[in-house]
Design an enzyme around this catalytic site. Structure first.
Site, short mmCIF file in Angstrom:
data_model
loop_
_atom_site.label_atom_id
_atom_site.label_comp_id
_atom_site.label_asym_id
_atom_site.label_seq_id
_atom_site.Cartn_x
_atom_site.Cartn_y
_atom_site.Cartn_z
N GLU A 162 0.81 -1.21 0.00
CA GLU A 162 0.00 0.00 0.00
C GLU A 162 0.85 1.27 0.00
O GLU A 162 0.40 2.34 0.40
CB GLU A 162 -0.98 -0.03 1.17
CG GLU A 162 -1.82 -1.31 1.16
CD GLU A 162 -3.31 -1.11 1.24
OE1 GLU A 162 -3.75 -0.07 1.71
OE2 GLU A 162 -4.05 -2.02 0.81
N HIS A 230 -3.00 1.94 8.09
CA HIS A 230 -1.66 2.20 7.56
C HIS A 230 -0.79 2.73 8.68
O HIS A 230 -1.28 3.35 9.63
CB HIS A 230 -1.69 3.24 6.42
CG HIS A 230 -2.42 2.78 5.20
ND1 HIS A 230 -3.31 3.58 4.52
CD2 HIS A 230 -2.37 1.60 4.52
CE1 HIS A 230 -3.79 2.92 3.48
NE2 HIS A 230 -3.24 1.73 3.47
N CYS A 347 -2.29 11.57 3.94
CA CYS A 347 -2.81 10.62 2.94
C CYS A 347 -2.86 11.25 1.56
O CYS A 347 -2.71 10.56 0.55
CB CYS A 347 -4.22 10.17 3.33
SG CYS A 347 -4.28 8.97 4.66
#
Length: 416
Positions: A162, A230, A347
């Protein structure tokens, strides 16, 4: 060559909606079914970029992907008209969270002295698994100078990756050799671990890193279970500073020891769990801040407004900034539409250490270009989208027209 950190923000796409697709992302699932405001969301993103330009930072953009993704639906034997169950994933605007676009290793860390970018496969979540081909095309265009960059395809989807949201780099300065830290997951209660150890190891090899200065660190199961899907929800690094929650890592003592052995000047700013719980850290996105080096010296945290609205978090931050530590400035930005879908300031951006002169200038922005982008958003982006609206072909046409208008304004027609 002057190496600086460039933040490439994903422009929030015109299909931004709240379909609650991301298991383990507490904000996304809590807001499933709510009405989203794509125009407002995208303008908030532009506002954050303006704020960062005002700090003297170098800023870039990555445009939204085509939606619905008809190629992905066709590969599944269906269409946007027929695929009711797959339609939300085909319309997802999640590529706006550019921290998941790729893992970036700057030139001072690599064997061939080029900046390497390995695109993330994002295979754990269906709505993100189809992003990588367009991300690859964008990055190969933005970083086409092969004397300075190498852009790699994703690692095979056997292992989930990711991107930079699970990667940190610490160094004496952006142009100095660094220590690269890959954070992987194993388990997290009811939620899947999205970053696999083998994917991280493969990226380190592809990016031609020195094994002696590369660390693989396990994220704590407690953090994943609390909603830290995350690593960048519980830790962030910049230059020689690691800013982290006490419960971010499975073996923090071992990690801290190795980090200080490799980079003795490392400063660890740890937020105690007794003061800020994991729940408050996730709710406020305290660690999903951009930790940046300012041109005039010192560091700033660029935080979502929600951090100030969480009393325990803001009280700790004010005391920290008033002390003698490396982080002295707190900056608040409004990215509420992104936050409601589970993505904070960090993000929304991919960090690339490079000489701006080696980057395709169409991907770099100044105030004038942001004015142009904002004008396109105001003119073309839908004002509101409810999940049920994704069945409306008229909306599909408007989303496609909006993206086309933006690409034309940016002179990026080859991405159409």
């Amino acid at each position: 060559m002057a190496l600086v950190e460039i933040n490439f923000d994903g422009i929030v796409g015109p299909s931004h909606n709240y379909s609650g697709l991301s298991l383990g992302n507490l904000a996304a699932t809590a807001n499933a079914g709510n009405i989203a405001f794509p125009r407002e969301a995208a303008l908030q993103g532009v506002g954050k970029m303006r704020h960062n330009l005002g700090l003297g930072l170098v800023q870039g953009v990555l445009p939204p992907h085509r939606r619905p993704n008809r190629d992905w639906l066709a590969a599944l034997g269906t269409t946007a008209e027929a695929a009711e169950s797959l339609r939300p994933a085909a319309f997802s605007a999640s590529a706006m969270w550019a921290a998941n676009a790729a893992t970036v290793s700057p030139a001072p860390d690599t064997a061939d002295a080029r900046c390497h970018l390995t695109v993330a496969n994002l295979r754990t979540m269906a709505h993100r698994s189809h992003e990588w081909p367009e991300t690859l095309a964008q990055l190969r265009l933005a970083f086409a100078d092969e004397a300075h960059f190498a852009v790699h395809e994703p690692v095979p989807a056997t292992f989930g990756d990711e991107g930079a949201a699970n990667h940190m780099r610490l160094c004496a300065g952006h142009d100095a050799p660094g220590v690269e830290v890959f954070v992987y997951g194993v388990s997290g209660g009811p939620f899947p671990a999205r970053q696999h150890l083998e994917a991280s190891r493969a990226i380190a090899r592809l990016n031609r890193l020195d094994p002696a200065r590369t660390l693989f660190v396990q994220q704590s199961g407690e953090a994943i279970a609390a909603g830290a899907f995350h690593n960048d929800v519980v830790a962030v690094a910049n230059a020689h500073v690691l800013f982290t929650h006490e419960q971010a890592f499975a073996d923090k003592a071992g990690f801290y020891g190795e980090l200080k052995r490799l980079l003795p000047e490392t400063e660890i700013v740890e937020v105690p769990a007794s003061v800020v719980s994991l729940a408050d850290a996730v709710k406020s996105y305290l660690f999903n801040a951009q930790l940046v080096s300012l041109p005039d010296g010192g560091m700033a945290l660029i935080l979502p407004g929600e951090a100030k609205e969480t009393p325990a978090v803001w009280s700790w931050l004010e005391a920290m900034a008033a002390g003698n530590g490396p982080i002295r400035r707190l900056c608040l930005v409004d990215v509420r539409q992104s936050m409601a879908n589970g993505g904070g300031p960090a993000c929304l951006r991919l960090r690339v250490v490079a000489d701006p002169a080696t980057v395709d200038p169409r991907f770099l922005v100044d105030e004038e270009k942001l004015d142009r982008i904002a004008a396109m958003i105001t003119a073309w982006w839908p004002e509101r989208i409810a999940p049920a609206d994704l069945a409306d072909p008229e909306l599909w046409g408007r989303i496609a027209a909006a993206r086309s208008a933006l690409l034309s304004a940016l002179d990026l027609g080859e991405l159409a």
